[in-house]
Design a protein around this motif. Structure first.
Motif, PDB file in Angstrom:
ATOM      1  N   GLY A  40       0.792  -1.230   0.000  1.00  0.00           N
ATOM      2  CA  GLY A  40       0.000   0.000   0.000  1.00  0.00           C
ATOM      3  C   GLY A  40       0.816   1.268   0.000  1.00  0.00           C
ATOM      4  O   GLY A  40       0.356   2.318   0.461  1.00  0.00           O
ATOM      5  N   TRP A  41       2.046   1.186  -0.529  1.00  0.00           N
ATOM      6  CA  TRP A  41       2.921   2.360  -0.524  1.00  0.00           C
ATOM      7  C   TRP A  41       2.578   3.326  -1.653  1.00  0.00           C
ATOM      8  O   TRP A  41       2.178   2.923  -2.741  1.00  0.00           O
ATOM      9  CB  TRP A  41       4.373   1.942  -0.682  1.00  0.00           C
ATOM     10  CG  TRP A  41       4.954   1.264   0.518  1.00  0.00           C
ATOM     11  CD1 TRP A  41       4.357   1.076   1.732  1.00  0.00           C
ATOM     12  CD2 TRP A  41       6.266   0.667   0.609  1.00  0.00           C
ATOM     13  NE1 TRP A  41       5.207   0.408   2.577  1.00  0.00           N
ATOM     14  CE2 TRP A  41       6.374   0.145   1.928  1.00  0.00           C
ATOM     15  CE3 TRP A  41       7.320   0.527  -0.271  1.00  0.00           C
ATOM     16  CZ2 TRP A  41       7.531  -0.511   2.359  1.00  0.00           C
ATOM     17  CZ3 TRP A  41       8.468  -0.123   0.150  1.00  0.00           C
ATOM     18  CH2 TRP A  41       8.567  -0.630   1.459  1.00  0.00           C
TER      19      TRP A  41
ATOM     20  N   TYR B 142       5.826   6.054   1.088  1.00  0.00           N
ATOM     21  CA  TYR B 142       4.972   6.543   2.161  1.00  0.00           C
ATOM     22  C   TYR B 142       3.784   5.613   2.367  1.00  0.00           C
ATOM     23  O   TYR B 142       3.293   4.980   1.427  1.00  0.00           O
ATOM     24  CB  TYR B 142       4.429   7.939   1.831  1.00  0.00           C
ATOM     25  CG  TYR B 142       5.497   8.997   1.726  1.00  0.00           C
ATOM     26  CD1 TYR B 142       5.843   9.773   2.829  1.00  0.00           C
ATOM     27  CD2 TYR B 142       6.174   9.216   0.526  1.00  0.00           C
ATOM     28  CE1 TYR B 142       6.834  10.753   2.735  1.00  0.00           C
ATOM     29  CE2 TYR B 142       7.164  10.183   0.428  1.00  0.00           C
ATOM     30  CZ  TYR B 142       7.483  10.943   1.539  1.00  0.00           C
ATOM     31  OH  TYR B 142       8.467  11.898   1.441  1.00  0.00           O
ATOM     32  N   LYS B 143       3.343   5.548   3.614  1.00  0.00           N
ATOM     33  CA  LYS B 143       2.083   4.894   3.954  1.00  0.00           C
ATOM     34  C   LYS B 143       1.281   5.885   4.782  1.00  0.00           C
ATOM     35  O   LYS B 143       1.776   6.390   5.807  1.00  0.00           O
ATOM     36  CB  LYS B 143       2.347   3.606   4.753  1.00  0.00           C
ATOM     37  CG  LYS B 143       1.091   2.879   5.185  1.00  0.00           C
ATOM     38  CD  LYS B 143       0.386   2.201   4.016  1.00  0.00           C
ATOM     39  CE  LYS B 143      -0.808   1.401   4.537  1.00  0.00           C
ATOM     40  NZ  LYS B 143      -1.443   0.603   3.482  1.00  0.00           N
ATOM     41  N   ASN B 144       0.094   6.186   4.309  1.00  0.00           N
ATOM     42  CA  ASN B 144      -0.752   7.195   4.972  1.00  0.00           C
ATOM     43  C   ASN B 144      -0.021   8.524   5.132  1.00  0.00           C
ATOM     44  O   ASN B 144      -0.146   9.203   6.158  1.00  0.00           O
ATOM     45  CB  ASN B 144      -1.238   6.682   6.331  1.00  0.00           C
ATOM     46  CG  ASN B 144      -2.071   5.417   6.205  1.00  0.00           C
ATOM     47  OD1 ASN B 144      -2.744   5.209   5.193  1.00  0.00           O
ATOM     48  ND2 ASN B 144      -2.024   4.573   7.221  1.00  0.00           N
TER      49      ASN B 144
ATOM     50  N   GLY C  87       1.787  -1.707   6.479  1.00  0.00           N
ATOM     51  CA  GLY C  87       2.575  -1.068   5.434  1.00  0.00           C
ATOM     52  C   GLY C  87       3.874  -0.473   5.910  1.00  0.00           C
ATOM     53  O   GLY C  87       4.583   0.157   5.128  1.00  0.00           O
ATOM     54  N   SER C  88       4.227  -0.687   7.181  1.00  0.00           N
ATOM     55  CA  SER C  88       5.457  -0.096   7.703  1.00  0.00           C
ATOM     56  C   SER C  88       6.340  -1.155   8.359  1.00  0.00           C
ATOM     57  O   SER C  88       5.906  -2.272   8.651  1.00  0.00           O
ATOM     58  CB  SER C  88       5.139   1.005   8.717  1.00  0.00           C
ATOM     59  OG  SER C  88       4.564   0.469   9.895  1.00  0.00           O
TER      60      SER C  88
END
Length: 265
Positions: free
Chosen positions: A31-32, A48-50, A137-138
């Motif tokens: 989801g990056w 980035y994620k969110n 996602g991290s």
């Protein structure tokens, strides 16, 4: 953001010859989204994620091997990268890339432990490191895989001042390192049964996902390959994946746990 204690994992990046392919793969699996490429620094591009920085990818530099083997590199925090480089040498490790400043972002070097596992050192400037950890996602965890724990274990405790505890499991040689509180790094013995001799020592990164099985399905749909799992554990349901360019990483759903936490002594 306060500086992380020395030895804390603070950043991760990887080089990909198929740069756009890497964006597509990790964008779908983790989801990056991706920021603008920094032309001043070889088109280094943050993921980035969110809206929070979680990693970076970069294409090969001109003149580099046209098809370098892609691997994820984990960076440990240091207040003085040159001093840490000296500690690495003194403890039997190798400095592969000498300390260098990266503009106002910080300073770095690349090194190997005495068993050959590669990692980075990051002295933060404007870039402090991960802006999101432990969430989908991290980055969430990392493990040193080595055939020679008698060399690796004292290296990491000497260089970073880690405390060390061994998992009480007769079937597994596993150790965790901490800086006085929560564990920051694991160490797994590579056995001859599970690891062919051509696979060198390495550090495996774990990225958190909401659903391990769906992440594996997404990876396979984009020509990634499942190496191990999905498997339940007391730490979460996880799997190891090879991306289409050969970079290995793990995904873990830390909310789906099975079994009792093992004792660490």
């Amino acid at each position: 953001m306060a500086a992380s204690p020395e030895g804390t994992p603070v950043w991760a990046d990887a080089m990909f010859s198929d740069f756009e392919g890497a964006k597509t793969f990790y964008g779908d699996v983790l989801g990056w989204t991706f920021g603008e490429s920094s032309t001043e620094f070889g088109n280094y591009t943050q993921a980035y994620k969110n809206g929070k920085a979680v990693a970076a990818i970069v294409p090969p530099m001109p003149g580099q091997d046209a098809d370098p083997k892609s691997t994820w590199c984990l960076y440990f925090s240091s207040p003085d990268v040159a001093a840490t480089a000296e500690k690495i040498r003194d403890a039997g490790g190798t400095v592969v890339m000498e300390p260098m400043q990266v503009g106002d972002f910080g300073s770095m070097c690349i090194a190997q432990d005495p068993t050959g596992a590669t990692f980075g050192i990051w002295q933060p400037g404007e870039h402090k490191g991960f802006e999101l950890e432990g969430e989908s996602g991290s980055y969430v965890w990392a493990e040193v895989f080595t055939r020679e724990p008698a060399k690796a274990d004292p290296f990491y405790t000497t260089v970073f001042g880690y405390n060390s505890k061994k998992m009480q499991d007769p079937d597994m040689d596993y150790r965790v390192f901490d800086l006085g509180a929560d564990p920051v790094l694991g160490r797994m013995l590579m056995t001859a049964e599970d690891f062919p001799p051509e696979i060198p020592s390495y550090i495996q990164l774990y990225f958190a996902v909401d659903n391990c099985d769906k992440a594996v399905e997404a990876a396979e749909r984009l020509d990634g390959r499942k190496v191990f799992g999905p498997m339940d554990s007391p730490f979460g349901r996880f799997a190891v994946i090879l991306d289409p360019q050969g970079a290995a990483f793990a995904v873990i759903d830390v909310r789906t746990t099975v079994g009792e936490m093992p004792e660490m002594v």
